[in-house]
Each structure stands twice: as structure tokens, then as C-alpha cells.
Scaffold this motif. Structure first.
Motif, mmCIF file in Angstrom:
data_model
loop_
_atom_site.group_PDB
_atom_site.id
_atom_site.type_symbol
_atom_site.label_atom_id
_atom_site.label_comp_id
_atom_site.label_asym_id
_atom_site.label_seq_id
_atom_site.Cartn_x
_atom_site.Cartn_y
_atom_site.Cartn_z
ATOM 1 N N LEU A 243 -54.871 15.905 -8.296
ATOM 2 C CA LEU A 243 -54.385 15.640 -6.937
ATOM 3 C C LEU A 243 -54.334 14.151 -6.635
ATOM 4 N N TYR A 244 -55.387 13.447 -7.010
ATOM 5 C CA TYR A 244 -55.483 12.024 -6.682
ATOM 6 C C TYR A 244 -55.777 11.215 -7.944
ATOM 7 N N PRO A 245 -54.823 10.437 -8.431
ATOM 8 C CA PRO A 245 -55.105 9.550 -9.562
ATOM 9 C C PRO A 245 -56.217 8.566 -9.205
ATOM 10 N N GLU A 246 -56.812 7.998 -10.241
ATOM 11 C CA GLU A 246 -57.954 7.089 -10.044
ATOM 12 C C GLU A 246 -57.612 5.926 -9.123
ATOM 13 N N GLU A 247 -56.351 5.431 -9.225
ATOM 14 C CA GLU A 247 -56.006 4.236 -8.449
ATOM 15 C C GLU A 247 -55.528 4.555 -7.038
ATOM 16 N N SER A 248 -55.360 5.857 -6.714
ATOM 17 C CA SER A 248 -54.824 6.215 -5.403
ATOM 18 C C SER A 248 -55.881 6.055 -4.315
ATOM 19 N N GLU A 249 -55.392 5.935 -3.093
ATOM 20 C CA GLU A 249 -56.291 5.841 -1.946
ATOM 21 C C GLU A 249 -55.876 6.881 -0.916
ATOM 22 N N SER A 250 -56.816 7.636 -0.442
ATOM 23 C CA SER A 250 -56.542 8.658 0.558
ATOM 24 C C SER A 250 -57.839 9.004 1.251
ATOM 25 N N GLU A 251 -57.714 9.326 2.542
ATOM 26 C CA GLU A 251 -58.911 9.704 3.285
ATOM 27 C C GLU A 251 -59.489 11.015 2.774
ATOM 28 N N LEU A 252 -58.653 11.808 2.094
ATOM 29 C CA LEU A 252 -59.129 13.078 1.561
ATOM 30 C C LEU A 252 -59.632 12.962 0.126
ATOM 31 N N LYS A 253 -59.426 11.795 -0.482
ATOM 32 C CA LYS A 253 -59.803 11.654 -1.884
ATOM 33 C C LYS A 253 -61.298 11.870 -2.089
ATOM 34 N N THR A 254 -62.102 11.317 -1.198
ATOM 35 C CA THR A 254 -63.556 11.472 -1.313
ATOM 36 C C THR A 254 -63.948 12.937 -1.188
ATOM 37 N N GLU A 255 -63.332 13.624 -0.225
ATOM 38 C CA GLU A 255 -63.637 15.045 -0.037
ATOM 39 C C GLU A 255 -63.185 15.858 -1.244
ATOM 40 N N ALA A 256 -61.992 15.536 -1.762
ATOM 41 C CA ALA A 256 -61.490 16.237 -2.941
ATOM 42 C C ALA A 256 -62.394 15.987 -4.149
ATOM 43 N N THR A 257 -62.880 14.758 -4.287
ATOM 44 C CA THR A 257 -63.779 14.425 -5.390
ATOM 45 C C THR A 257 -65.084 15.209 -5.284
ATOM 46 N N THR A 258 -65.583 15.364 -4.055
ATOM 47 C CA THR A 258 -66.816 16.126 -3.841
ATOM 48 C C THR A 258 -66.627 17.589 -4.232
ATOM 49 N N VAL A 259 -65.517 18.186 -3.778
ATOM 50 C CA VAL A 259 -65.252 19.595 -4.100
ATOM 51 C C VAL A 259 -65.041 19.754 -5.604
ATOM 52 N N LYS A 260 -64.324 18.794 -6.200
ATOM 53 C CA LYS A 260 -64.104 18.843 -7.651
ATOM 54 C C LYS A 260 -65.450 18.810 -8.379
ATOM 55 N N GLY A 261 -66.374 17.976 -7.887
ATOM 56 C CA GLY A 261 -67.698 17.895 -8.497
ATOM 57 C C GLY A 261 -68.438 19.221 -8.420
ATOM 58 N N ARG A 262 -68.299 19.917 -7.281
ATOM 59 C CA ARG A 262 -68.973 21.221 -7.135
ATOM 60 C C ARG A 262 -68.364 22.260 -8.068
ATOM 61 N N ILE A 263 -67.037 22.265 -8.166
ATOM 62 C CA ILE A 263 -66.373 23.184 -9.095
ATOM 63 C C ILE A 263 -66.804 22.873 -10.526
ATOM 64 N N GLY A 264 -66.835 21.570 -10.867
ATOM 65 C CA GLY A 264 -67.228 21.159 -12.209
ATOM 66 C C GLY A 264 -68.653 21.556 -12.530
ATOM 67 N N GLU A 265 -69.554 21.359 -11.567
ATOM 68 C CA GLU A 265 -70.954 21.725 -11.780
ATOM 69 C C GLU A 265 -71.095 23.229 -11.979
ATOM 70 N N ALA A 266 -70.331 24.006 -11.192
ATOM 71 C CA ALA A 266 -70.375 25.463 -11.347
ATOM 72 C C ALA A 266 -69.850 25.862 -12.731
ATOM 73 N N ALA A 267 -68.772 25.194 -13.186
ATOM 74 C CA ALA A 267 -68.222 25.495 -14.515
ATOM 75 C C ALA A 267 -69.228 25.165 -15.610
ATOM 76 N N ILE A 268 -69.922 24.036 -15.477
ATOM 77 C CA ILE A 268 -70.931 23.651 -16.464
ATOM 78 C C ILE A 268 -72.066 24.672 -16.490
ATOM 79 N N ASN A 269 -72.500 25.104 -15.313
ATOM 80 C CA ASN A 269 -73.579 26.093 -15.248
ATOM 81 C C ASN A 269 -73.157 27.416 -15.894
ATOM 82 N N ILE A 270 -71.900 27.804 -15.656
ATOM 83 C CA ILE A 270 -71.407 29.048 -16.259
ATOM 84 C C ILE A 270 -71.367 28.906 -17.779
ATOM 85 N N PHE A 271 -70.847 27.765 -18.254
ATOM 86 C CA PHE A 271 -70.771 27.548 -19.693
ATOM 87 C C PHE A 271 -72.176 27.462 -20.292
ATOM 88 N N SER A 272 -73.071 26.837 -19.563
ATOM 89 C CA SER A 272 -74.449 26.714 -20.055
ATOM 90 C C SER A 272 -75.162 28.068 -20.059
#
Length: 545
Positions: A243-272
Motif C-alpha cells: 500500500l505504501y512504499p518506503e519513501e511515501s508519506e501519508s497520515e495513514l501510513k503509520t496506522e497501516a504499518t501498525t496493522v501490517k505488524g500485527r498481521i505479520g506477528e500473527a503469521a509468525i506465531n502461526i508458522f511457529s
């Protein structure tokens, strides 16, 4: 437009005379005319914005409820080309805007500039937002987009949620790659003289849709973990990542990064959880015939499907590792990237987090299988069990270039070496004792062949070979290559030794009943019996690969 421009400048110039009684009437009259002109521009602005939606061709469904083009797509038939009068102009097909021609966009830009210059910025923006938000919502609704709250997501059964995730990710990907770029191009062209305003409008336009998706994704991340959810989680993670490339700026980027982190953590836990399921598999029932254990099949097939998401999993583990290293300086330093993920299971500091996780899974699987092999009382069967499972693991890894790349050639060579050692162990435990019966040493007593010793040797050989054939023909080796290798190695050791022993000493038996009593097998009979080993308890056992 020129007249409106003049009135805007005139009204602006006369503002300083608004408090002058001598000019108040004139100022009010000009203001009234200016307001009417702006109202007209506002209507025209809205009309031009909406006009494109009325020009979109609508296909009537046929009697089966599907449009003719959709029906042709399903049947693979080519539809007839539209008459020239109905065909889309080439410039409209290639238009970078969502349904607007260059001329229309130019007119919209001129009107917007006049309205903003005339002090009607909020009215202009309001009309633009209402029309474009409605048009975008309609487009997404037709694609299956549905507003679902976090609470609704958590209440949904996984079967329903599993159907919703691909729809949502597909729509958001389409927004990111098609709809948003066109909306961005349109708003920046219409408000080309007001870049900060265009940025704000586009942000507000996309925000509502992205918030819905982020809420949906967060609800998914909060749902109960289970192994079958991993792949859907990874789909959502990759969508959020794009959704947001590393160089992009958006007020939602931080929120999207947070949600992505939660999805990623859940995926890691499932794989683990795969690692934990292997460690906690303490089943005490041995697999009949030393066949491949269900745990081995499940683990390797799960990894095979997981490696279809190899790059995504590497990103998930790497991103999560960055977060953990930011929180702790005690973690090992990692400088590798996705191209350095391999390491053959070596636990070094430059190994990627994902490769390290995979290496741990394989180590735990080996340890678990080694423990399960001890459930067999027969050491030979223990070796067959380890060969079966080791060969299955090795074949699965070699058949998947992605897994092979991560595990590395050194790991595969070590695994092949382990298989050879188990093969040697099987030969030693099973056939070395049998070959002892065929040793020529000890047959002669005081320089003469002892019939008593000879009878005992043949008798013991027959008993031992009968037992091996009876038992090991019920054992299972489902891999055809391994089965062939075992039979060839057995035949290469047993048959020449038996043929030589038989050729030298069978003449000492009296032809007839005595010969038949002790010489039960010919060399060809031994060869046929070897070919019947490892077929399983019933010949109908399916060879699962």
C-alpha cells in the motif's frame, strides 16, 4: 469564464467600499451577480464530474442472467466487435483519468480555479468530494467491497472470513494499482494550481476506503490462530506491504504499518506453531511397517505450501526481527537479505530469521522421528523407519527449489549421509547374522566337511531367512527408488554368498529327501523372495508420494 473572472476581480476590488453607503448598493448587486455566477459554475462543475458515469455502456444480461460478453468469456468464444459508432475512442481507452477526457479535465480545472479564486473553495471541494466518493464507492461495490467492522470480523466464522479475505485484498490491490493512481492523477490535474488542496482531497478520498480495509485487517489479526489461516494472513500482509512504499508519506501510513505488524506477528506465531506441534507430538503408537509418519507428511506438505509465499515469509520474519532488535540489543546481529537466506541449517548470526526458523523446524522433526523410531523393538525396522522418513523429507526438499535454496546443499548432503548410515545399520542388523550361516569357516572338522555342522548351517539359514522374508515382506518402503536400492544391496550380498555356499556343499547331501530337507532354496528362490520384501502387509497398499 472570462466574464466570471472579471466579476471575481471586481467583487474583490470593491470589498473595501462595502462599508461606504454611497457604494453599498452597487457592491451588493455585484456580489449577488457574482454569487449567481459561482452557483452556475458549481452546477456546471458537478455536471461535468457526473457526466462520465452516464456515458458508461451498460450490458443487458441475457436470459441466463449474464451479459453476452461474460458468457463469451466463460465459453471461450470471441464476441463480435462493436459497431464503429459504439466503439470507444482510442484517446478515451488510454485516458489516465477515471472516465474523463483531457478536454473535460481541462474544463474542470478552469472551473475549479475560478471558483477558488472567487472565494468558493469549500463549495468546489465539497462537490468534488461528493461526486468522486460516490463514483468510487459504486465501483468498489460492484467489485464486491463491503464495509465490515472489527467486531463483525471477529464474530464471523472462519469459512465466511476465508471467502472475504481474497475479495478484500483483491479490491485493495486494484485500488492501489488502478483506482487510486487515476484518482490521484485526476485531482492533481483538476486542482493543478493548488497542490496542497489536491493532496488533502486525495487523502480524504482514499482514507475512507483504506480505513475500512485496515479495520478489516486488524479484526483478522485479532481472530483465533490456526494453521490453515497462515496463507490468508500472508496475502493480507503482502497487500498491506504494497500500500505504501518506503519513501511515501501519508497520515495513514503509520496506522497501516501498525496493522501490517500485527498481521505479520500473527503469521509468525502461526508458522511457529508448527514447531510447537512437532515438539508436542508424543504419540506412542508406531506406524505399521516403518512407513512414513503422518507427522512427516503433514510437516513437509505444510512447508511446501508455505514456500509458495517464500518471499512474503522472509519479509515477515525480517520485519519482525527488526522490531525485536530495536527493542533489544541482546539479539544476534543479522546482515543478510532474502538472497542470503540459505545456510544449510547452520545456526550462524548471518542466517535470516526465516531460514533459522525453518532449520529449527527440521531439527525438531529429526529429533521427534528419532524418538519415534525407538518405539520399534526390531532395530532393523527402526532403520527402515528412519530411511523412509528421511528419504521422504529429502525428496520433498529437493523437489522444491525454494526450500532447497534455504536449507542448502550442505544440509542435503548431511541428510543423504544419514540415510546411508541407516542403510548400513539395516544391512548389519538383518543380513550379517544370516551371512554368518554361509561362512565356510568351521564347516570342516579335522580336515573333513562335517555333515552335522553343514546340516545345522542350512537349517539355521532356512529358519532365519524364512523369518526375515515373513516379517520384512510386511514392512513398507513406499519410495520406489529406496525400495529398489534396498533390494539390490541385499541381493548383491546374499545371493553370491548363498550360491557359492550351495555350490560347494550341497553335494554332501544324499540326493532325494535329505537334500530337499536341508537345501530348501535355490539361488533363484532367494532372489524372488528378496523382490517381495517391503511390499507392505497387503499388496493393495497405495504408494503415497
Amino acid at each position: 469564464m472570462e466574464i466570471v473572472n472579471r466579476f471575481s476581480r471586481l467583487a474583490s476590488s470593491l470589498n473595501e467600499f462595502r462599508s461606504d453607503p454611497d457604494h453599498a448598493h452597487l457592491v451588493n448587486r455585484i456580489g449577488s451577480i457574482h454569487q449567481r455566477a459561482m452557483s452556475y459554475l458549481e452546477d456546471e462543475f458537478g455536471f461535468l464530474l457526473q457526466e462520465h458515469t452516464n456515458q458508461q455502456p451498460v450490458q443487458e444480461p441475457d436470459s441466463a442472467g449474464k451479459s453476452s460478453s461474460a458468457k463469451a468469456a466463460e465459453t471461450g468464444e470471441e464476441g463480435s466487435p462493436l459497431p464503429e459508432s459504439q466503439s470507444k475512442p482510442e484517446e478515451e481507452k488510454e485516458s489516465p483519468y477515471p472516465g474523463y477526457s483531457e478536454e473535460t479535465v481541462t474544463n474542470l480545472s478552469n472551473i475549479a480555479s475560478q471558483m477558488i479564486a472567487g472565494g468558493y473553495e469549500s463549495e468546489c471541494c465539497q462537490v468534488y468530494m461528493i461526486v468522486r466518493r460516490h463514483a468510487l464507492d459504486e465501483t468498489l461495490i460492484q467489485s464486491g467491497f463491503e464495509k465490515i467492522s472489527i467486531d463483525d470480523v471477529q464474530k464471523m466464522a472462519w469459512e465466511n472470513l476465508e471467502r472475504e479475505i481474497p475479495i478484500m485484498t483483491s479490491i485493495i490491490k486494484e485500488c492501489a494499482s488502478v483506482h487510486f493512481p487515476k484518482e490521484h492523477k485526476l485531482v492533481h490535474s483538476v486542482f493543478s494550481n493548488y497542490p496542497s488542496l489536491s493532496i488533502s482531497l486525495f487523502s480524504n478520498l482514499s482514507r475512507g476506503i483504506l480505513i475500512q480495509f485496515l479495520n478489516f485487517a486488524e479484526g483478522v489479526a485479532m481472530s483465533k490462530r490456526s494453521t490453515e489461516k497462515l496463507f490468508k494472513f500472508l496475502d493480507m500482509y503482502e497487500t498491506l506491504r504494497g500500500l505504501y512504499p518506503e519513501e511515501s508519506e501519508s497520515e495513514l501510513k503509520t496506522e497501516a504499518t501498525t496493522v501490517k505488524g500485527r498481521i505479520g506477528e500473527a503469521a509468525i506465531n502461526i508458522f511457529s506453531d508448527l514447531e510447537h506441534s512437532i515438539k508436542n507430538d508424543h504419540g506412542k503408537t508406531p506406524v505399521p511397517g516403518g512407513a512414513v509418519h503422518p507427522l512427516t507428511r503433514y510437516t513437509m506438505n505444510y512447508l511446501k505450501y508455505a514456500f509458495e509465499y517464500k518471499s512474503t515469509l522472509e519479509n515477515v520474519f525480517r520485519d519482525h526481527s527488526k522490531i525485536e532488535r530495536a527493542d533489544s540489543t541482546s539479539r544476534p546481529r543479522f546482515e543478510g537479505d532474502s538472497n542470503q537466506a540459505g545456510g544449510g541449517g547452520d545456526q550462524d548470526n548471518n542466517q535470516s530469521p526465516f531460514a533459522g526458523q525453518l532449520a529449527r523446524i527440521m531439527d525438531f522433526l529429526d529429533q521427534n522421528l528419532e524418538s519415534k523410531s525407538q518405539l520399534y523393538r526390531d532395530v532393523s525396522l527402526c532403520c527402515i523407519f528412519m530411511m523412509n522418513n528421511g528419504r521422504y523429507i529429502l525428496q520433498k526438499i529437493k523437489s522444491s527449489p525454494e526450500i532447497h535454496c534455504v536449507m542448502g546443499d550442505p544440509w542435503c548432503r548431511r541428510k543423504s549421509s544419514d540415510l546411508r548410515n541407516y542403510h548400513k545399520g539395516y544391512q548389519r542388523e538383518t543380513w550379517s547374522k544370516l551371512l554368518g550361516c554361509l561362512a565356510q569357516e568351521g564347516v570342516q572338522v579335522h580336515g573333513k566337511v562335517s555333515k552335522t555342522v553343514l546340516k545345522e548351517r542350512f537349517k539355521n539359514f532356512n529358519i532365519m531367512f524364512d523369518e526375515i522374508h515373513r516379517t520384512q515382506s510386511q514392512w513398507v518402503v513406499s519410495d520406489e527408488q529406496l525400495q529398489s536400492e534396498l533390494r539390490v544391496s541385499i541381493a548383491a550380498v546374499v545371493i553370491p554368498a548363498y550360491r557359492a555356499f550351495l555350490g560347494r556343499f550341497s553335494q554332501y547331501f544324499t540326493p532325494g529327501r535329505q537334500y530337499e530337507k536341508y537345501v530348501k532354496y535355490q539361488a533363484e528362490d532367494i532372489e524372488n523372495c528378496v523382490e517381495e520384501l517391503f511390499e507392505g502387509n497387503a499388496s493393495s497398499i497405495a504408494r503415497r508420494r
